[in-house]
Write a protein that holds these residues in place. Structure first.
Motif, short mmCIF file in Angstrom:
data_model
loop_
_atom_site.label_atom_id
_atom_site.label_comp_id
_atom_site.label_asym_id
_atom_site.label_seq_id
_atom_site.Cartn_x
_atom_site.Cartn_y
_atom_site.Cartn_z
N LEU A 182 -12.60 2.52 0.06
CA LEU A 182 -11.18 2.44 -0.02
C LEU A 182 -10.79 2.04 -1.24
O LEU A 182 -9.66 2.63 -1.80
CB LEU A 182 -10.66 1.39 1.14
N THR A 183 -11.43 1.21 -2.07
CA THR A 183 -10.98 0.56 -3.47
C THR A 183 -11.18 2.22 -4.18
O THR A 183 -10.10 2.23 -5.13
CB THR A 183 -11.77 -0.28 -3.95
N ILE A 184 -11.99 2.69 -4.25
CA ILE A 184 -12.37 3.81 -5.00
C ILE A 184 -11.09 4.83 -5.06
O ILE A 184 -10.53 5.46 -5.81
CB ILE A 184 -13.73 4.45 -4.96
N THR A 185 -10.96 5.24 -3.62
CA THR A 185 -9.99 6.29 -3.11
C THR A 185 -8.66 5.95 -3.51
O THR A 185 -7.91 6.61 -4.23
CB THR A 185 -10.03 6.55 -1.59
N GLY A 186 -8.34 4.63 -3.19
CA GLY A 186 -6.83 4.27 -3.18
C GLY A 186 -6.64 4.38 -4.57
O GLY A 186 -5.25 4.57 -5.07
N VAL A 187 -7.27 3.62 -5.48
CA VAL A 187 -6.75 2.90 -6.67
C VAL A 187 -7.13 4.42 -7.62
O VAL A 187 -6.14 4.65 -8.42
CB VAL A 187 -8.02 2.17 -7.46
N SER A 188 -7.87 5.18 -7.66
CA SER A 188 -8.00 6.39 -8.22
C SER A 188 -6.90 7.29 -7.99
O SER A 188 -6.27 8.05 -8.90
CB SER A 188 -9.49 7.08 -8.06
N LEU A 189 -6.62 7.27 -6.65
CA LEU A 189 -5.35 8.33 -6.25
C LEU A 189 -4.15 7.74 -6.89
O LEU A 189 -3.23 8.35 -7.16
CB LEU A 189 -5.29 8.42 -4.76
N PHE A 190 -3.78 6.47 -6.79
CA PHE A 190 -2.61 5.54 -7.27
C PHE A 190 -2.45 5.81 -8.82
O PHE A 190 -1.47 6.06 -9.32
CB PHE A 190 -2.64 4.09 -6.96
N LEU A 191 -3.58 6.04 -9.61
CA LEU A 191 -3.53 6.30 -10.87
C LEU A 191 -3.06 7.37 -11.22
O LEU A 191 -2.25 7.57 -12.37
CB LEU A 191 -4.86 5.91 -11.29
N VAL A 192 -2.99 8.54 -10.36
CA VAL A 192 -2.79 9.85 -10.69
C VAL A 192 -1.52 10.10 -10.03
O VAL A 192 -0.89 11.30 -10.50
CB VAL A 192 -3.89 10.88 -10.55
N ALA A 193 -0.98 9.17 -9.15
CA ALA A 193 0.24 9.47 -8.26
C ALA A 193 1.49 9.74 -9.15
O ALA A 193 2.40 10.49 -9.14
CB ALA A 193 0.49 8.70 -7.19
N PRO A 194 1.70 8.68 -9.97
CA PRO A 194 2.89 8.38 -10.76
C PRO A 194 3.17 9.73 -11.50
O PRO A 194 4.59 10.29 -11.76
CB PRO A 194 2.79 7.26 -11.63
N PRO A 195 1.97 10.17 -12.55
CA PRO A 195 2.43 11.28 -13.40
C PRO A 195 2.74 12.55 -12.38
O PRO A 195 3.56 13.56 -12.90
CB PRO A 195 1.09 11.56 -14.09
#
Length: 301
Positions: A182-195
């Motif tokens: 969940l950490t890998i998925t959530g954090v990695s997706l959140f990092l590319v969501a704003p752009p």
């Protein structure tokens, strides 16, 4: 030792669920493209997937250390962001069922990336599997309803996406073993969501289309379902299976994805050619040969 080599029942059940979710993704992309451009579809997909997991991440950000951030950004880019755009553009010229079949190249791409980048040792039978899979891919790329061979460059976008998935699989397995799924998925997706969200709102007429396009809310619903379930939830499941098994087993979800994708595509009126069946059979045979050899080499340990 031998028991640890056999995937547990939990892994098989998660793999089946993942196949159902991802097998449905291609028809959702098709419906999303009714009202939106492919770049808009990809941006909505990534933004919705990235922000939906945010409530579950607040405490998990604290366990992410400095050396994790570049790796998680890489996972977000090659595991989600780039493939989302590649699939969206490819499906402007490819049926959803064929796209699902081409996605079966993922295990072979994973194997090749493991050899070229991560120094994975590969047996001769695995190389045979790769070659069989490549032959099937060529058949799919050149298949068309006229019965002659015609190169479809858009199919290469799917192959490039599978290479991204192969890099992502090996990156998670070999370089981020100390973080949970969940950490890998959530954090990695959140990092590319704003752009993705900034691009959608600032560089495309998204708001105007919602107000004027007749099918915009139908397409938006399909894309949100694709982002929330087909990307965010599915990647949590996917990374969980990677953690409890291995990259070859996890990438073999593509045995089942094309079946779901093809059934849904045919129901939606898409043609299914003999070349599609031959190409799919060749790719799946190649995956089976490569995967079977990998498991046999591990069992005596």
């Amino acid at each position: 030792m031998q028991q640890s080599e056999a995937p547990p029942l939990k892994a098989w059940l998660l793999l089946l669920l993942l196949a159902m979710i991802w097998g449905s993704s291609f028809i959702l992309i098709k419906k999303g493209l009714i009202a939106f451009r492919p770049d808009q579809l990809a941006a909505i997909r990534i933004a919705s997937a990235g922000f939906v997991l945010l409530p579950f991440l607040m405490r998990r950000f604290r366990i992410v250390q400095r050396h994790h951030w570049p790796k998680l950004i890489s996972v977000g880019l090659v595991g989600s962001f780039i493939p989302a755009f590649l699939f969206a553009f490819a499906q402007t010229q490819l049926p959803s069922g064929v796209t699902g079949v081409l996605n079966t190249f993922t295990p072979l791409a994973t194997l090749l990336i493991g050899v070229l980048i991560f120094q994975q040792i590969v047996a001769l039978q695995q190389w045979v599997g790769v070659l069989i899979g490549l032959a099937g891919t060529v058949i799919l790329i050149t298949a068309n309803a006229n019965g002659d061979f015609q190169f479809n460059a858009y199919a290469l976008l799917i192959i490039l996406a599978t290479v991204c998935y192969g890099i992502n699989l090996n990156l998670i397995k070999h370089h981020i073993p100390d973080l949970g799924a969940l950490t890998i998925t959530g954090v990695s997706l959140f990092l590319v969501a704003p752009p993705a969200l900034i691009y959608l709102l600032a560089a495309t007429p998204f708001i105007e289309q919602l107000a004027t396009q007749p099918d915009s809310y139908f397409s938006l619903s399909a894309i949100l379902l694709l982002g929330v379930v087909g990307t965010a939830m599915a990647l949590v499941i996917f990374n969980t299976v990677v953690k409890i098994t291995d990259t070859t087993f996890t990438s073999s979800v593509t045995y089942l994805i094309p079946i779901v994708a093809l059934i849904l595509g045919v129901i939606d009126g898409e043609p299914f050619l003999a070349e599609h069946a031959i190409g799919m059979a060749a790719i799946l045979t190649g995956v089976f040969v490569a995967n079977r050899r990998a498991q046999k080499r591990k069992s005596p340990a």
